[in-house]
Motif scaffolding. Structure first.
Motif, PDB file in Angstrom:
ATOM      1  N   GLY A 229      79.580  59.571 130.444  1.00  0.00           N
ATOM      2  CA  GLY A 229      80.795  59.107 131.111  1.00  0.00           C
ATOM      3  C   GLY A 229      81.768  58.465 130.144  1.00  0.00           C
ATOM      4  N   MET A 230      81.239  57.674 129.205  1.00  0.00           N
ATOM      5  CA  MET A 230      82.095  57.063 128.180  1.00  0.00           C
ATOM      6  C   MET A 230      82.721  58.123 127.283  1.00  0.00           C
ATOM      7  SD  MET A 230      82.286  53.719 128.359  1.00  0.00           S
ATOM      8  CE  MET A 230      82.641  53.161 126.689  1.00  0.00           C
ATOM      9  N   GLY A 231      82.059  59.282 127.193  1.00  0.00           N
ATOM     10  CA  GLY A 231      82.576  60.367 126.358  1.00  0.00           C
ATOM     11  C   GLY A 231      83.519  61.303 127.084  1.00  0.00           C
ATOM     12  N   GLY A 232      83.843  60.981 128.357  1.00  0.00           N
ATOM     13  CA  GLY A 232      84.815  61.778 129.090  1.00  0.00           C
ATOM     14  C   GLY A 232      84.227  62.828 130.007  1.00  0.00           C
ATOM     15  N   ILE A 233      82.898  62.825 130.183  1.00  0.00           N
ATOM     16  CA  ILE A 233      82.253  63.762 131.092  1.00  0.00           C
ATOM     17  C   ILE A 233      82.246  63.169 132.501  1.00  0.00           C
ATOM     18  CG2 ILE A 233      80.077  64.949 131.630  1.00  0.00           C
ATOM     19  CD1 ILE A 233      81.437  66.031 129.129  1.00  0.00           C
ATOM     20  N   HIS A 234      82.495  63.991 133.501  1.00  0.00           N
ATOM     21  CA  HIS A 234      82.468  63.524 134.887  1.00  0.00           C
ATOM     22  C   HIS A 234      81.024  63.259 135.317  1.00  0.00           C
ATOM     23  CE1 HIS A 234      86.720  64.316 135.821  1.00  0.00           C
ATOM     24  NE2 HIS A 234      86.581  65.376 135.046  1.00  0.00           N
ATOM     25  N   VAL A 235      80.778  62.083 135.914  1.00  0.00           N
ATOM     26  CA  VAL A 235      79.450  61.720 136.403  1.00  0.00           C
ATOM     27  C   VAL A 235      79.595  61.037 137.761  1.00  0.00           C
ATOM     28  CG1 VAL A 235      78.462  61.467 134.091  1.00  0.00           C
ATOM     29  CG2 VAL A 235      79.450  59.475 135.221  1.00  0.00           C
ATOM     30  N   ALA A 236      78.518  61.058 138.546  1.00  0.00           N
ATOM     31  CA  ALA A 236      78.513  60.375 139.843  1.00  0.00           C
ATOM     32  C   ALA A 236      78.376  58.873 139.639  1.00  0.00           C
ATOM     33  CB  ALA A 236      77.356  60.893 140.693  1.00  0.00           C
TER      34      ALA A 236
ATOM     35  N   VAL B 205      80.097  83.175 139.580  1.00  0.00           N
ATOM     36  CA  VAL B 205      81.138  82.167 139.768  1.00  0.00           C
ATOM     37  C   VAL B 205      82.410  82.621 139.061  1.00  0.00           C
ATOM     38  CG1 VAL B 205      79.468  80.280 139.949  1.00  0.00           C
ATOM     39  CG2 VAL B 205      80.412  80.876 137.703  1.00  0.00           C
ATOM     40  N   PRO B 206      83.563  82.095 139.472  1.00  0.00           N
ATOM     41  CA  PRO B 206      84.808  82.433 138.780  1.00  0.00           C
ATOM     42  C   PRO B 206      84.732  82.047 137.303  1.00  0.00           C
ATOM     43  CG  PRO B 206      85.262  81.300 140.847  1.00  0.00           C
ATOM     44  CD  PRO B 206      83.790  81.202 140.630  1.00  0.00           C
ATOM     45  N   GLU B 207      85.407  82.802 136.466  1.00  0.00           N
ATOM     46  CA  GLU B 207      85.335  82.556 135.030  1.00  0.00           C
ATOM     47  C   GLU B 207      85.869  81.175 134.653  1.00  0.00           C
ATOM     48  OE1 GLU B 207      84.609  82.697 131.061  1.00  0.00           O
ATOM     49  OE2 GLU B 207      83.756  83.892 132.695  1.00  0.00           O
ATOM     50  N   THR B 208      86.867  80.685 135.385  1.00  0.00           N
ATOM     51  CA  THR B 208      87.376  79.339 135.081  1.00  0.00           C
ATOM     52  C   THR B 208      86.289  78.287 135.316  1.00  0.00           C
ATOM     53  OG1 THR B 208      88.288  79.237 137.329  1.00  0.00           O
ATOM     54  CG2 THR B 208      89.794  79.865 135.552  1.00  0.00           C
ATOM     55  N   MET B 209      85.513  78.442 136.393  1.00  0.00           N
ATOM     56  CA  MET B 209      84.413  77.527 136.689  1.00  0.00           C
ATOM     57  C   MET B 209      83.328  77.639 135.612  1.00  0.00           C
ATOM     58  SD  MET B 209      81.936  77.375 140.086  1.00  0.00           S
ATOM     59  CE  MET B 209      83.333  77.160 141.200  1.00  0.00           C
ATOM     60  N   ALA B 210      83.010  78.867 135.223  1.00  0.00           N
ATOM     61  CA  ALA B 210      81.981  79.086 134.202  1.00  0.00           C
ATOM     62  C   ALA B 210      82.399  78.468 132.872  1.00  0.00           C
ATOM     63  CB  ALA B 210      81.720  80.578 134.037  1.00  0.00           C
ATOM     64  N   GLU B 211      83.652  78.668 132.479  1.00  0.00           N
ATOM     65  CA  GLU B 211      84.087  78.166 131.173  1.00  0.00           C
ATOM     66  C   GLU B 211      84.164  76.644 131.162  1.00  0.00           C
ATOM     67  OE1 GLU B 211      84.815  77.478 127.466  1.00  0.00           O
ATOM     68  OE2 GLU B 211      84.112  79.408 128.260  1.00  0.00           O
ATOM     69  N   LYS B 212      84.600  76.030 132.264  1.00  0.00           N
ATOM     70  CA  LYS B 212      84.605  74.564 132.318  1.00  0.00           C
ATOM     71  C   LYS B 212      83.189  74.016 132.212  1.00  0.00           C
ATOM     72  CE  LYS B 212      88.882  73.089 134.519  1.00  0.00           C
ATOM     73  NZ  LYS B 212      89.442  72.146 135.496  1.00  0.00           N
ATOM     74  N   THR B 213      82.235  74.700 132.836  1.00  0.00           N
ATOM     75  CA  THR B 213      80.840  74.262 132.776  1.00  0.00           C
ATOM     76  C   THR B 213      80.272  74.443 131.374  1.00  0.00           C
ATOM     77  OG1 THR B 213      80.557  74.856 135.110  1.00  0.00           O
ATOM     78  CG2 THR B 213      78.552  74.565 133.792  1.00  0.00           C
ATOM     79  N   ARG B 214      80.557  75.577 130.756  1.00  0.00           N
ATOM     80  CA  ARG B 214      80.094  75.810 129.377  1.00  0.00           C
ATOM     81  C   ARG B 214      80.690  74.780 128.423  1.00  0.00           C
ATOM     82  NH1 ARG B 214      80.598  81.577 130.837  1.00  0.00           N
ATOM     83  NH2 ARG B 214      82.773  81.519 130.137  1.00  0.00           N
ATOM     84  N   ALA B 215      81.986  74.513 128.584  1.00  0.00           N
ATOM     85  CA  ALA B 215      82.652  73.548 127.705  1.00  0.00           C
ATOM     86  C   ALA B 215      82.048  72.155 127.868  1.00  0.00           C
ATOM     87  CB  ALA B 215      84.145  73.520 127.997  1.00  0.00           C
ATOM     88  N   ALA B 216      81.776  71.757 129.120  1.00  0.00           N
ATOM     89  CA  ALA B 216      81.160  70.452 129.364  1.00  0.00           C
ATOM     90  C   ALA B 216      79.759  70.402 128.757  1.00  0.00           C
ATOM     91  CB  ALA B 216      81.101  70.172 130.867  1.00  0.00           C
ATOM     92  N   ALA B 217      79.000  71.488 128.880  1.00  0.00           N
ATOM     93  CA  ALA B 217      77.643  71.533 128.328  1.00  0.00           C
ATOM     94  C   ALA B 217      77.662  71.409 126.804  1.00  0.00           C
ATOM     95  CB  ALA B 217      76.956  72.830 128.745  1.00  0.00           C
ATOM     96  N   ARG B 218      78.600  72.113 126.166  1.00  0.00           N
ATOM     97  CA  ARG B 218      78.701  72.009 124.701  1.00  0.00           C
ATOM     98  C   ARG B 218      79.090  70.596 124.284  1.00  0.00           C
ATOM     99  NH1 ARG B 218      81.151  77.290 125.384  1.00  0.00           N
ATOM    100  NH2 ARG B 218      83.223  76.328 125.390  1.00  0.00           N
ATOM    101  N   LYS B 219      79.988  69.981 125.055  1.00  0.00           N
ATOM    102  CA  LYS B 219      80.432  68.624 124.732  1.00  0.00           C
ATOM    103  C   LYS B 219      79.284  67.630 124.878  1.00  0.00           C
ATOM    104  CE  LYS B 219      84.105  65.269 125.651  1.00  0.00           C
ATOM    105  NZ  LYS B 219      85.385  65.014 126.377  1.00  0.00           N
ATOM    106  N   VAL B 220      78.518  67.744 125.965  1.00  0.00           N
ATOM    107  CA  VAL B 220      77.370  66.855 126.174  1.00  0.00           C
ATOM    108  C   VAL B 220      76.359  67.025 125.040  1.00  0.00           C
ATOM    109  CG1 VAL B 220      75.375  66.401 127.655  1.00  0.00           C
ATOM    110  CG2 VAL B 220      77.633  66.714 128.679  1.00  0.00           C
TER     111      VAL B 220
END
Length: 327
Positions: free
Chosen positions: A122-129, A245-260
């Motif tokens: 979360g401190m790194g900008g990732i969305h969390v609950a 899933v839509p490619e925009t959803m897939a790419e946002k998820t991949r980008a978040a995974a790489r960032k984490v």
């Protein structure tokens, strides 16, 4: 030229040992015996053991992690839960100067703690609950502690995996106390976390030639209230790989995974779980699995095959990476 000697460690000290042994079947069947001499080490509370081809059981010498005079070149870690996923074995191998296939001790310890994981992410900008951590004997009442959270919530042990002792609680009620008590039965810390509506997506991530890359995404559609132990290991879920899933959803998820993966200084194969909330069009991090399951029912083997790799090729890649880096 002699082949590298690889210790494949399985078992463990927690209830997740059962899952470790399921993973061990798949991993053992796909270690390339033409490339490596592989020795399966069973890590149990009564000792660390190697059974040779003749059926003779040998104790591991913990002074140098040798067995029957055999020393190893690297370790393939296949233990879910403690001590293979929480940094304990990693610290031990670091002290011996023995390379291994998972994240290092610090990252393993951090990611094993769900609260610490989402805090750093979360401190790194990732969305969390939003969530609250309950520490045994250090709070007056759960109702007071979690009054700022919106229901439904998930109640889960803070340290551990495989959705053991995890509950979904719909409203503040007696069920909340029961769920908290259940989670305290396996851990001294309990995480109460707001439910995020959305699609459950999970992705394997690793580093290849210095670049952080992702495997094909899997979408999980649980037949139960959530992706619990039964859904994960007893067939009560549908897993679609690659996710439709839509490619925009897939790419946002991949980008978040790489960032984490980068934020937490991960190493080797890691599986990162998200809920994709379509209202805000963003993935929310659930948790990071630094020793992801490898059983027939597990997700990473599905993703590896969808990416066009055989499991034998993939495990060889992980072992060779450990041997090459020497850590």
């Amino acid at each position: 030229m002699s082949k590298p000697r690889i210790a494949f460690v399985t078992g463990g000290y927690s209830g997740e040992a059962e899952i470790s042994y399921k993973s061990a079947v798949t991993i053992s069947a796909n270690i390339d015996r033409d490339k490596y001499e592989a020795y399966t080490i069973d890590v149990r509370t009564d000792g660390w053991w190697y059974t040779d081809p003749a059926g003779v059981v040998h104790a591991v010498d913990k002074n140098d992690f040798s067995v029957a005079g055999i020393h190893f070149d690297a370790v393939l870690i296949g233990i879910h839960g403690t001590p293979g996923e929480d940094g304990k074995l990693q610290g031990y191998f670091d002290m011996l100067g023995l390379p291994y296939t998972s994240c290092d001790a610090a990252t393993s310890a951090l990611t094993f703690n769900k609260r610490f994981t989402v805090a750093v992410a979360g401190m790194g900008g990732i969305h969390v609950a939003r969530s609250v951590l309950l520490v045994k004997d250090l709070f007056e009442s759960p109702e007071t502690q979690i009054k700022g959270l919106r229901f439904p919530v998930f109640v889960k042990p803070n340290n551990g995996g495989s959705s053991i002792a995890t509950s979904k609680v719909l409203t503040p009620s007696e069920e909340l106390g029961t769920a908290i008590e259940k989670a305290f039965g396996v851990d001294s810390q309990v995480l109460v976390e707001e439910f995020i509506e959305g699609r459950e997506l999970t992705v394997g991530v690793f580093r290849r030639e210095g670049e952080v890359v992702t495997l094909p995404i899997t979408e999980i559609r649980s037949k139960n209230a959530f992706f619990d132990f039964e859904a994960k290991y007893l067939g009560a879920s549908e897993e679609i790989t690659p996710a439709e899933v839509p490619e925009t959803m897939a790419e946002k998820t991949r980008a978040a995974a790489r960032k984490v993966y980068g934020l937490l200084n991960c190493r080797g194969i890691v599986r990162i779980d998200f809920i994709y909330n379509e209202q805000v069009n963003e993935p929310f991090l659930l948790e990071v699995n630094t020793v992801p399951g490898q059983s027939e029912a597990s997700i990473v083997p599905q993703q590896v095959k969808a990416a066009g790799w055989s499991l034998k090729e993939f495990y060889s890649f992980l072992i060779d990476e450990a041997l090459a880096t020497g850590r």
